[in-house]
Design an enzyme around this catalytic site. Sequence first.
Site, PDB file in Angstrom:
ATOM      1  N   GLY A  53      35.822  35.119  46.897  1.00 14.65           N
ATOM      2  CA  GLY A  53      37.070  35.632  46.359  1.00 14.65           C
ATOM      3  C   GLY A  53      36.785  36.355  45.054  1.00 14.65           C
ATOM      4  O   GLY A  53      35.790  36.079  44.388  1.00 14.65           O
ATOM      5  N   THR A  54      37.682  37.262  44.713  1.00 10.89           N
ATOM      6  CA  THR A  54      37.371  38.089  43.543  1.00 10.89           C
ATOM      7  C   THR A  54      38.412  37.966  42.434  1.00 10.89           C
ATOM      8  O   THR A  54      38.514  36.912  41.842  1.00 10.89           O
ATOM      9  CB  THR A  54      37.170  39.546  43.957  1.00 10.89           C
ATOM     10  N   THR A  55      39.188  39.007  42.174  1.00 12.13           N
ATOM     11  CA  THR A  55      39.813  39.162  40.862  1.00 12.13           C
ATOM     12  C   THR A  55      41.079  38.309  40.650  1.00 12.13           C
ATOM     13  O   THR A  55      42.002  38.344  41.463  1.00 12.13           O
ATOM     14  CB  THR A  55      40.164  40.641  40.641  1.00 12.13           C
ATOM     15  N   LYS A  86      44.361  32.901  46.515  1.00 15.74           N
ATOM     16  CA  LYS A  86      43.390  32.484  45.494  1.00 15.74           C
ATOM     17  C   LYS A  86      44.049  31.921  44.236  1.00 15.74           C
ATOM     18  O   LYS A  86      43.374  31.599  43.274  1.00 15.74           O
ATOM     19  CB  LYS A  86      42.488  33.675  45.119  1.00 15.74           C
ATOM     20  N   ALA A 232      35.460  45.090  45.972  1.00 14.69           N
ATOM     21  CA  ALA A 232      35.691  43.705  46.399  1.00 14.69           C
ATOM     22  C   ALA A 232      37.089  43.212  46.053  1.00 14.69           C
ATOM     23  O   ALA A 232      37.445  42.087  46.393  1.00 14.69           O
ATOM     24  CB  ALA A 232      34.652  42.782  45.759  1.00 14.69           C
TER      25      ALA A 232
END
Length: 285
Positions: A53-55, A86, A232
Amino acid sequence: MTQSHTGRSGFPPAYLDRVGSSFTDFLAQAAPDLLPSRRPVPGVQAGDLTPHGTTIVAVTYGGGVLMGGDRRATMGNLISSRDIEKVYPADSWSVIGIAGAAGIAIEMVRLYQVELEHYEKIEGLTLSLDGKANRLAQMIRGNLGAALQGLAVVPLFAGFDLDAAEGATPGRIFSYDVTGGNYEERGYAAVGSGSLFAKNSLKKTWRSGLDAGAATRTVVEALYDAADDDSATGGPDPVRRLYPIVYRVDAEGAVRLTDAEVAEVADAIIEERAAADRENVDRGA
């Protein structure tokens, strides 16, 4: 189960001895193999073998704090999920956003939610916001071995401080490093691969004392800007009706904004950016 492993009513002694306020400590005695930190660490770099997972971004505002996350997870150069969640409520007064190895991160969030609920039931009161931040740091420290093999989890934690001094901002944000280092942020923060671009956006749009509506736009716009430069990070997706997940935490508790509320903000930003782009093209023609 033999008698030597059971106590009254057939429960193992760990269930009947004096139970501390930490569920993680209890689990370490009752079923240590269930703790993520007790699992074997891979002997090779495994970062590209699991979705990441990213931002995640968070901002304070006049009434509390907001946290938002994009919906994309990647595995190497592939998009492994377009609608992953997330950002989660940690308890009634705090939220946690995750960046890093998605499977381990989600498991850590669930364990953390139980940890806070267990404390509240045993002690009969809510853990302070600083106490919650420190408990999370301990969990991250337990994942250090896996982090060094590319399976790092780097959360962002934020909440409404019920013990805030008069005149102080009740919304507070805490960031972490992979060793469990815990740092309180002032005003705004971002983690994940798009955090550099998100922070650049927040630097220009965040102001102290924003109202909830303006702060929501600041969060969504930061995620939009991150997605614009980081592959991403997923931006708002009007075609699939996928928008960032945003939580607001204020004196009323932690509340997830509806998709319609976030979509209204995202659609307005997209329309404004499109209009500005058309105007620039017209001037250049």
